[in-house]
Motif scaffolding. Structure first.
Motif, PDB file in Angstrom:
ATOM      1  N   LYS A 365      -8.085  -1.993  11.014  1.00  0.00           N
ATOM      2  CA  LYS A 365      -7.442  -2.546   9.832  1.00  0.00           C
ATOM      3  C   LYS A 365      -6.926  -1.443   8.931  1.00  0.00           C
ATOM      4  CE  LYS A 365     -10.127  -6.817   9.685  1.00  0.00           C
ATOM      5  NZ  LYS A 365     -11.130  -7.597   8.925  1.00  0.00           N
ATOM      6  N   GLU A 366      -7.721  -0.358   8.791  1.00  0.00           N
ATOM      7  CA  GLU A 366      -7.283   0.762   7.953  1.00  0.00           C
ATOM      8  C   GLU A 366      -6.003   1.387   8.491  1.00  0.00           C
ATOM      9  OE1 GLU A 366     -10.363   3.560   7.530  1.00  0.00           O
ATOM     10  OE2 GLU A 366     -11.603   2.322   6.213  1.00  0.00           O
ATOM     11  N   GLU A 367      -5.906   1.504   9.841  1.00  0.00           N
ATOM     12  CA  GLU A 367      -4.698   2.077  10.418  1.00  0.00           C
ATOM     13  C   GLU A 367      -3.503   1.181  10.160  1.00  0.00           C
ATOM     14  OE1 GLU A 367      -5.435   2.869  14.451  1.00  0.00           O
ATOM     15  OE2 GLU A 367      -6.738   4.598  14.075  1.00  0.00           O
ATOM     16  N   ASP A 368      -3.738  -0.155  10.181  1.00  0.00           N
ATOM     17  CA  ASP A 368      -2.639  -1.065   9.853  1.00  0.00           C
ATOM     18  C   ASP A 368      -2.251  -0.949   8.393  1.00  0.00           C
ATOM     19  OD1 ASP A 368      -2.685  -1.865  12.464  1.00  0.00           O
ATOM     20  OD2 ASP A 368      -4.009  -3.581  12.090  1.00  0.00           O
ATOM     21  N   ASP A 369      -3.250  -0.841   7.508  1.00  0.00           N
ATOM     22  CA  ASP A 369      -2.958  -0.739   6.081  1.00  0.00           C
ATOM     23  C   ASP A 369      -2.330   0.601   5.732  1.00  0.00           C
ATOM     24  OD1 ASP A 369      -4.040  -3.229   5.849  1.00  0.00           O
ATOM     25  OD2 ASP A 369      -6.029  -2.506   5.273  1.00  0.00           O
ATOM     26  N   GLY A 370      -2.782   1.682   6.326  1.00  0.00           N
ATOM     27  CA  GLY A 370      -2.287   3.023   6.019  1.00  0.00           C
ATOM     28  C   GLY A 370      -3.323   4.068   6.383  1.00  0.00           C
ATOM     29  N   LEU A 371      -2.935   5.325   6.250  1.00  0.00           N
ATOM     30  CA  LEU A 371      -3.796   6.446   6.602  1.00  0.00           C
ATOM     31  C   LEU A 371      -4.488   6.989   5.368  1.00  0.00           C
ATOM     32  CD1 LEU A 371      -1.283   8.238   8.966  1.00  0.00           C
ATOM     33  CD2 LEU A 371      -3.324   7.011   9.673  1.00  0.00           C
ATOM     34  N   ILE A 372      -5.797   7.232   5.498  1.00  0.00           N
ATOM     35  CA  ILE A 372      -6.614   7.749   4.397  1.00  0.00           C
ATOM     36  C   ILE A 372      -7.353   8.980   4.906  1.00  0.00           C
ATOM     37  CG2 ILE A 372      -8.437   7.207   2.723  1.00  0.00           C
ATOM     38  CD1 ILE A 372      -7.830   4.255   3.210  1.00  0.00           C
ATOM     39  N   MET A 373      -7.550   9.952   4.020  1.00  0.00           N
ATOM     40  CA  MET A 373      -8.272  11.164   4.395  1.00  0.00           C
ATOM     41  C   MET A 373      -9.746  10.866   4.599  1.00  0.00           C
ATOM     42  SD  MET A 373      -6.489  14.098   2.056  1.00  0.00           S
ATOM     43  CE  MET A 373      -7.375  15.400   2.883  1.00  0.00           C
ATOM     44  N   LEU A 374     -10.336  11.548   5.570  1.00  0.00           N
ATOM     45  CA  LEU A 374     -11.748  11.353   5.902  1.00  0.00           C
ATOM     46  C   LEU A 374     -12.638  11.954   4.814  1.00  0.00           C
ATOM     47  CD1 LEU A 374     -11.585  12.325   9.675  1.00  0.00           C
ATOM     48  CD2 LEU A 374     -11.733  10.026   8.742  1.00  0.00           C
ATOM     49  N   PRO A 375     -13.862  11.440   4.638  1.00  0.00           N
ATOM     50  CA  PRO A 375     -14.773  12.028   3.646  1.00  0.00           C
ATOM     51  C   PRO A 375     -15.157  13.452   4.012  1.00  0.00           C
ATOM     52  CG  PRO A 375     -15.907  10.373   4.977  1.00  0.00           C
ATOM     53  CD  PRO A 375     -14.454  10.263   5.305  1.00  0.00           C
TER      54      PRO A 375
END
Length: 811
Positions: A365-375
């Protein structure tokens, strides 16, 4: 540079670091980015900027003298190093490639490729602990004694017949006559021819003409050469020889390192004196104050809940929880919540499996929503260190401390905190006994005791203990183990090769080719950078190895002569690592049987942990996972480590600085699933490109003593040698630039034709072999992801629900 200039360099690096932290941790959360290219560009920009800070801090830490400043800089340096590795790992996961091309980022930031070179901190070798130095010294002595004993083996004298003696004398006499004949020919070869003429006047005119022409040509050549040096087109030949300024810089750096050691010794002495003074003056008052606070907490809990509380365990922090700003009810609620969490540990174990499945759906779902940096595991440490710099050291840098001596007041504050922690441990032991006596004397209710005993019984259930493997070498010392491994050839001395000796040029058109959907081949400079990031930096720093993404095993794939073995030795030299050789050909016939194999692996890994950092090299790694063992190798049993080595690989933890490096030139013969399962990082090393070949020819000819003149066309050599590896170029240079050829350079300079003839005798890397390696790499996990991302197959793949429905329909 003076110490004030290093302080200013630290201030500049810290200001850039604070700007980076503000960008990475903004006040408002950043929305996910759907464009993969834009997101990677942001990652690449952060990566390049962090490398700039890393380079500045490395110089500051190497040359700064102040002991307290150096500790702060070291903490920040390790944090920046770890953050660089995290960004690199994230770039690999987002772009599905070990190699990244950032020439557009360099152009935007107006930087040169040399300014993005990942530095290797010099403290990896300069600041080894005394124990490590003693162990390394012991290993060097063992290696020397074994070499001497092998060289001084039993001398056997064979009887010689009269015919053999005559042949030896004839051979020596013929060699002597040949040497005399060669010297005579060499003397007469370049003897000037005599001018025969009866007219003396014409002879004199001829000699004058030739001499004046030679002088003019020499002057013109010198003038052209000086002009090219002035324009910067040719390097000055004086540069390879250190000039007086360079010698002075090296001398000052050596003096600063001596000062660093002196100041460190003075720091440790003053720290001991201050701690002893504080223990005498303030130790008793500190313990009494802590005891009184803890007793007040006992009574408050008794008044609010009617029961004396349970004392916090050492793992939870002991009485440190009591000294936090919270009332007794909050503490009791926290302790009760922790007890409930311990009771529900079994229930959590069953739920974790379901949560892992749900995480996979969430990532989709996150990949569909967009890319976020890892913690990140290093950003919190960097923020604390940056706050410490802003609060303590920013104002002190501008102060005039010409001698760079330690700050006594700051040292007192540091040691006061350390003394409080020491006293707290002793106070906790005393107050636990006091609390137990209070409970026995005041709380006489049997129900409370029963509940407490029940809690203790529940807490004591820790499950079944795993069986530990028996230590087969428990009664042996480290020295005896090292001696045996050296005699068996499993423990070796790394060659004196540095990573900077692995020559190669930067790939300037990488991002341009990728934008046009052309996958560029990495240059040797990219290979050097990847080895620095994934192997050298984690092995060199304990802090970075524990927190950074863990890499246990790495596989170097490439044709023969590309420099795989050289890179293994360079990693050992840069980090001071101990080198072990578990290649199938090296272990053949040693420690036979299952018990012998278990003993060998246990010895190797035990010594590797004690002598860390350690590198375990496995040459011809494909032989361990052969699909089918060839007939000629069945007696060697190359697959004997196939089962046991991956099991021991799982036992390597973050605190163990051990890296397994495998090298292979023919990976297609191995089972790719087993190979990629063991080696999480697979690095493909190609043959050198044009820029790398040009640098190789130039540097290698100069290193062998050759002179590069206009007669030697290096560009032509670099173009002709396309398809040859760096090892082939080394062979060609060594065969041409001999001692005799060096003496003739003044009369007959080197030409490209001489190297072409020696190259023609060597088989190059053919295109079929290179394409086979590329096709094999495309079948690895990362290669498959790269192909899917390029072709867009991930979007075409049906969801798992439809797959399950299809299976049910078939059944």
């Amino acid at each position: 540079m003076s110490q004030r200039s290093y302080d200013q360099l630290w201030a500049d690096a810290q200001s850039e670091l604070s700007r980076l932290l503000e960008e990475e941790l903004p006040a408002e959360p950043v929305s996910p980015n759907k464009d993969r290219v834009v997101f990677f560009q942001h990652l690449a920009t952060l990566y390049v900027r962090y490398i700039q800070v890393f380079r500045q801090l490395e110089v500051v830490y190497d040359q700064m003298v102040h002991p307290q400043k150096r500790r702060v800089v070291r903490e920040i340096l390790d944090g920046v190093m770890g953050r660089v590795l995290e960004l690199k790992n994230e770039m690999v996961e987002k772009e599905f490639s070990e190699y990244h091309y950032m020439d557009d980022v360099l152009h935007a930031l107006k930087l040169t490729p040399e300014e993005v070179e990942v530095p290797i901190p010099r403290y990896f070798l300069n600041e080894c602990s005394k124990e490590v130095q003693e162990r390394k010294g012991m290993l060097m002595e063992i290696l020397k004694t074994v070499e001497v004993s092998e060289s001084l083996g039993p001398i056997t004298i064979k009887e010689m017949t009269q015919e053999e003696a005559i042949r030896i004398i004839q051979r020596a006499e013929r060699a002597r006559q040949g040497r005399l004949r060669a010297n005579f020919i060499e003397r007469t070869r370049y003897r000037p021819k005599h001018f025969r003429s009866d007219d003396r006047e014409s002879a004199a005119i001829y000699i004058q003409k030739m001499w004046r022409g030679a002088l003019v040509r020499k002057k013109i050549k010198i003038a052209q050469y000086e002009e090219m040096i002035w324009l910067g087109m040719i390097m000055d030949p004086k540069h390879p020889v250190p000039c007086p300024a360079e010698i002075a810089v090296q001398a000052t750096e050596a003096c600063t390192r001596i000062k660093q050691k002196e100041y460190e010794e003075a720091y440790h002495k003053s720290a001991e004196d201050i701690t002893n003074q504080l223990r005498k003056r303030e130790g008793h008052d500190m313990s009494n104050a802590q005891k009184s606070q803890i007793r007040q907490w006992f009574h408050r809990c008794r008044e609010s809940t009617g029961v004396f509380p349970d004392y916090p365990d050492e793992e939870e922090g002991g009485s440190a929880l009591i000294f936090t700003e919270m009332h007794a009810g909050q503490l009791m609620e926290e302790i009760a919540a922790k007890e409930e969490s311990n009771q529900r540990s079994q229930w959590k174990g069953t739920v974790e499996h379901k949560q892992k499945k749900d995480k996979g759906k969430e990532t989709e779902k996150e990949e569909d929503d967009g890319l976020i940096m890892l913690p990140s595991a290093f950003l919190s440490d960097l923020i604390l260190a940056n706050n410490n710099y802003m609060a303590v050291w920013k104002a002190r840098i501008t102060s005039e401390n010409l001698n760079q001596k330690l700050d006594v007041e700051l040292l007192k504050e540091e040691k006061r905190d350390v003394l409080k922690a020491e006293i707290q441990v002793k106070v906790d032991e005393q107050m636990r006994q006091e609390l137990a006596e209070l409970k026995l004397s005041v709380d006489k209710d049997k129900g409370i005791k029963a509940k407490a005993n029940a809690k203790k019984k529940k807490g004591s259930k820790s499950g079944k203990k795993k069986k530990k493997d028996k230590d087969l070498t428990a009664d042996r010392t480290l020295e005896s183990l090292c001696q045996e491994l050296v005699k068996q050839g499993l423990l070796k001395q790394a060659k004196n090769i540095r990573l900077q000796d692995y020559l190669g040029d930067y790939s300037y058109l990488g991002s341009t080719l990728r934008q046009n959907d052309i996958e560029p081949m990495p240059s040797l400079s990219d290979v050097r950078q990847v080895l620095t990031l994934f192997a050298v930096l984690p092995l060199g720093s304990q802090v970075v190895h524990e927190k950074a993404p863990l890499i246990k095993a790495m596989l170097l794939v490439g044709p023969s002569g590309v420099g795989k073995k050289m890179l293994v030795h360079a990693v050992c030299q840069e980090t001071g690592a101990t080198l072990f050789d578990l290649s199938p050909l090296n272990t053949a016939g040693k420690y036979p049987g299952k018990s012998g194999l278990a003993l060998m692996l246990q010895m190797v890994f035990k010594v590797a942990k004690l002598m860390q950092p350690s590198v375990i090299w496995i040459g011809d790694a494909e032989k361990m996972f052969y699909k089918k063992v060839p007939r000629e190798e069945k007696e060697l049993d190359p697959k004997r480590l196939k089962k046991d080595l991956p099991k021991l690989l799982k036992l390597i933890k973050g605190e163990d600085r051990i890296l397994i490096i495998g090298t292979t030139k023919d990976p297609a013969n191995a089972d790719i699933k087993l190979l990629s399962k063991m080696y999480t990082k697979i690095v493909l090393i190609p043959r050198p490109d044009y820029g790398s070949r040009y640098i190789l020819w130039k540097k290698l000819i100069r290193n062998e003593g050759g002179e590069i003149t206009e007669a030697l066309n290096l560009s032509c050599l670099a173009k002709i040698s396309d398809g040859y590896t760096s090892g082939h170029i080394v062979q060609a240079v060594q065969s041409v630039v001999t001692k005799g050829r060096i003496l003739l350079q003044g009369k007959r300079p080197l030409t490209a034709d001489e190297f072409v003839t020696s190259l023609a005798k060597i088989d190059p890397v053919f295109q079929k072999e290179e394409e086979a390696l590329k096709n094999w790499y495309a079948k690895t996990p990362l290669g498959r992801k790269r192909i899917r991302a390029a072709t867009g197959r991930e979007e075409e793949a049906p969801p798992p629900q439809l797959k399950a429905a299809e299976k049910k329909g078939k059944n």
